[in-house]
Scaffold this active site. Sequence first.
Site, PDB file in Angstrom:
ATOM      1  N   SER A  46       0.907  -1.434  -0.065  1.00  0.00           N
ATOM      2  CA  SER A  46       0.116  -0.283  -0.090  1.00  0.00           C
ATOM      3  C   SER A  46       0.869   0.737   0.338  1.00  0.00           C
ATOM      4  O   SER A  46       1.947   1.345  -1.049  1.00  0.00           O
ATOM      5  CB  SER A  46      -0.819   0.034   0.968  1.00  0.00           C
TER       6      SER A  46
ATOM      7  N   HIS B  78      -8.213  -5.454   0.733  1.00  0.00           N
ATOM      8  CA  HIS B  78      -6.534  -4.931   0.556  1.00  0.00           C
ATOM      9  C   HIS B  78      -5.779  -5.207   1.857  1.00  0.00           C
ATOM     10  O   HIS B  78      -5.866  -4.987   3.098  1.00  0.00           O
ATOM     11  CB  HIS B  78      -7.515  -3.417   1.045  1.00  0.00           C
TER      12      HIS B  78
HETATM   13  C1  GCU Z   1      -5.179   4.584   1.780  1.00  0.00           C
HETATM   14  C2  GCU Z   1      -4.634   5.325   0.862  1.00  0.00           C
HETATM   15  C3  GCU Z   1      -3.617   4.634  -0.028  1.00  0.00           C
HETATM   16  C4  GCU Z   1      -3.036   3.557   0.447  1.00  0.00           C
HETATM   17  C5  GCU Z   1      -3.202   3.261   1.739  1.00  0.00           C
HETATM   18  C6  GCU Z   1      -2.730   2.484   2.888  1.00  0.00           C
HETATM   19  O1  GCU Z   1      -6.179   4.352   1.682  1.00  0.00           O
HETATM   20  O2  GCU Z   1      -5.852   6.405   0.171  1.00  0.00           O
HETATM   21  O3  GCU Z   1      -2.826   5.203  -1.443  1.00  0.00           O
HETATM   22  O4  GCU Z   1      -2.600   2.850   0.016  1.00  0.00           O
HETATM   23  O5  GCU Z   1      -4.013   4.805   3.124  1.00  0.00           O
HETATM   24  O6  GCU Z   1      -1.245   2.340   2.611  1.00  0.00           O
HETATM   25  O7  GCU Z   1      -3.725   1.314   3.429  1.00  0.00           O
END
Ligand code: GCU
Length: 416
Positions: free
Chosen positions: A255, A396
């Site tokens: 992420s 995710h």
């Molecule tokens: C949020 C953000 C993302 C990122 C994510 C994370 O959702 O909007 O861009 O990748 O956090 O790091 O878990």
Amino acid sequence: MKKIIGLIAWLVVVCLCAQNEVNYNESKVPAYILPDLLEGNNGEKITSIEQWEKQRRPELLELFASQVYGQTPDAKIDVTYELLTEDPNVMDGKATGKQVKFTFSNGNKKIEAILLMYIPNKPTGKVPVFVGYNFKGNHSTTLDTTILYSPVFQLVKEPDHPDWERGIQSNRWCYDKIIDRGYAVATMCYHDIFPDKPELKDHSIISLFPGYPETIAPGEWQAIGAWAWGSSRIVDFLETQEKIDSDKIAIMGHSRQGKAALWAGARDERFRIVISNDSGCGGAALFRRKFGETIAVINKNFPHWFCENFRQYNDRDEMLPVDQHQLIALIAPRKVYVASAEEDLWADPRGEFLSAYHAGPVYRLYGLTAIDSDKIPQLHKPIMEDIGYHIRAGEHDVTEYDWECYLDFADKHFKN
Ligand code: GCU
């Protein structure tokens, strides 16, 4: 007159809402043209490795630095290492565990960070290693009660916050599997390098560099640049470790750390494998698709991640002179792997796949194998060329399945 003013106000509100609406509909992805990988800023075609390395690659690195992630200063910061703990007998004797304190200093001010490492005991020779930041502290990656808390954790989490609990993200770090497959692993809490809140920049390593805080220039680095810099400092340390094969260092980032891993991998050629797990906007996903998170949204929610220049592209994603297939191509000829999760639409799985696909021409310039088809593969059917990709079921996260693919990819490139 009142009616006209009312109508204008209504139109403004409608336009603003439309701008911030998140698109999850493939049919609403705009037609786009990606910036050319193999055409220099002067319009010249890039046809050789030499031209790529001497001309185009530096041009692209400069564009990503000045427009997206910010410039990393050249100044050297003093770093010392202190071995805090060493246990040759962890995980039922199959690994050695170490905790090492890094002290970053500019002579006036210090920042401390703790690296946690596990090294497999069985192999007699040097071993390859995975480097990666964790989000919730080294203590969150395992139930082992000897793991120390990060010095900075009290700044980012209130005393009663659930993130003080041990092992809450151990699902993301399948240490047993990694050790059994003959790899070492080194992790650090990302807050140690830049505590992930805009108001905590004074506690980040950025605050140690000359000129801080007077010179906040529009192209200056912020959190993602700092995290990328920090992972290179972990490599500096690993190079001092006898058991580590420093020609076989992989970086894995999830992420926001997937974004930082790609940037670190683009800049630091000591990362021989670069893995982006669900990195989304500002990571592997193509900006120009405007699917899921967009530049305007990410800059609004995370004003401390990218350089100020990047804000010029809020709601003008197509005006950015680069797109993320070019970031991935900067890793060539080293190996790169992009992973997505089916339900993680915010990160635009198709956009993540397509940038891995469109990085292909640079890999082919090196005579390497890339992704052949622009059709996203089926779930759990990983592509393992010199560019790798998979999409798995679920949300995710980093799962055991993701790690199995990364270990297979590393076996393929490190063990043959
Ligand atoms: C949020 C953000 C993302 C990122 C994510 C994370 O959702 O909007 O861009 O990748 O956090 O790091 O878990």
